[in-house]
Motif scaffolding. Structure first.
Motif, mmCIF file in Angstrom:
data_model
loop_
_atom_site.group_PDB
_atom_site.id
_atom_site.type_symbol
_atom_site.label_atom_id
_atom_site.label_comp_id
_atom_site.label_asym_id
_atom_site.label_seq_id
_atom_site.Cartn_x
_atom_site.Cartn_y
_atom_site.Cartn_z
ATOM 1 N N CYS A 1 0.236 3.160 3.633
ATOM 2 C CA CYS A 1 0.692 2.626 4.924
ATOM 3 C C CYS A 1 1.640 1.439 4.766
ATOM 4 C CB CYS A 1 -0.510 2.214 5.776
ATOM 5 S SG CYS A 1 -1.266 0.666 5.228
ATOM 6 N N CYS B 1 -6.115 -1.929 0.213
ATOM 7 C CA CYS B 1 -5.181 -2.235 1.294
ATOM 8 C C CYS B 1 -5.898 -3.031 2.375
ATOM 9 C CB CYS B 1 -4.622 -0.948 1.883
ATOM 10 S SG CYS B 1 -3.533 -1.250 3.286
ATOM 11 N N CYS C 1 0.833 -1.198 0.000
ATOM 12 C CA CYS C 1 0.000 0.000 0.000
ATOM 13 C C CYS C 1 0.877 1.261 0.000
ATOM 14 C CB CYS C 1 -0.886 -0.012 1.249
ATOM 15 S SG CYS C 1 -1.758 1.530 1.534
ATOM 16 N N CYS D 1 -5.288 -0.441 5.912
ATOM 17 C CA CYS D 1 -5.974 0.845 6.061
ATOM 18 C C CYS D 1 -7.205 0.956 5.164
ATOM 19 C CB CYS D 1 -5.017 2.007 5.814
ATOM 20 S SG CYS D 1 -4.575 2.241 4.079
HETATM 21 ZN ZN LIG Z 1 -2.804 0.945 3.593
#
Ligand SMILES: [Zn+2]
Length: 144
Positions: A6, A28, A3, A31
């Motif tokens: 994050c 993701c 991702c 997140c």
């Molecule tokens: Zn993420």
């Protein structure tokens, strides 16, 4: 693919082929953000123009062979060489050109090898550089 927000793991939620390449919708797992990636098609679409004007398809195998020869018995981890080759390939593909001069590839490879190992650099450069460049080559040797 991680991702971009994050660095969490992601999953593909949708995949579509288009003339420009493969479009993937990803989510993701951490997140939950969503994003799209494009994978350009046809790595083999890149052509290399040789000094004598001949064209041939870009071959990662050839590139690898030349680089690996230069690093033979050198104390450089295979992973680092692999990573460098990936970077070179990505750089060439990112340009989005259909054609690249073999000399441009050579210069790029030399620049990268120089950072990793000087002996490998000299080996590669001595194979790659043609005789007319011998002065420039000697100058570079002195600078190392
Ligand atoms: Zn993420």
């Amino acid at each position: 693919m991680d991702c971009p927000y994050c660095s969490g793991k992601t999953r593909v939620t949708d995949k579509r082929n288009s003339p420009e390449g493969v479009r993937r919708r990803r989510e993701c797992l951490k997140c939950k953000k969503r994003f799209t990636t494009y994978e350009k098609l046809g790595r083999s679409d890149l052509y290399v123009t040789k000094k004598d004007g001949r064209r041939e398809k870009f071959s990662r195998e050839k590139l690898e062979a030349g680089i690996e020869r230069a690093f033979e018995k050198r104390p450089v981890a295979k992973e680092r060489i692999e990573k460098m080759i990936n970077e070179i390939e990505e750089h060439l593909m990112r340009h989005g050109k259909k054609e690249v001069k073999s000399s441009a590839i050579g210069e790029l490879v030399m620049k990268k090898i120089k950072r990793l190992d000087h002996v490998a650099y000299i080996r590669f450069a001595s194979v790659y550089r043609d005789f007319q460049d011998i002065k420039a080559f000697k100058k570079e040797l002195r600078e190392l």
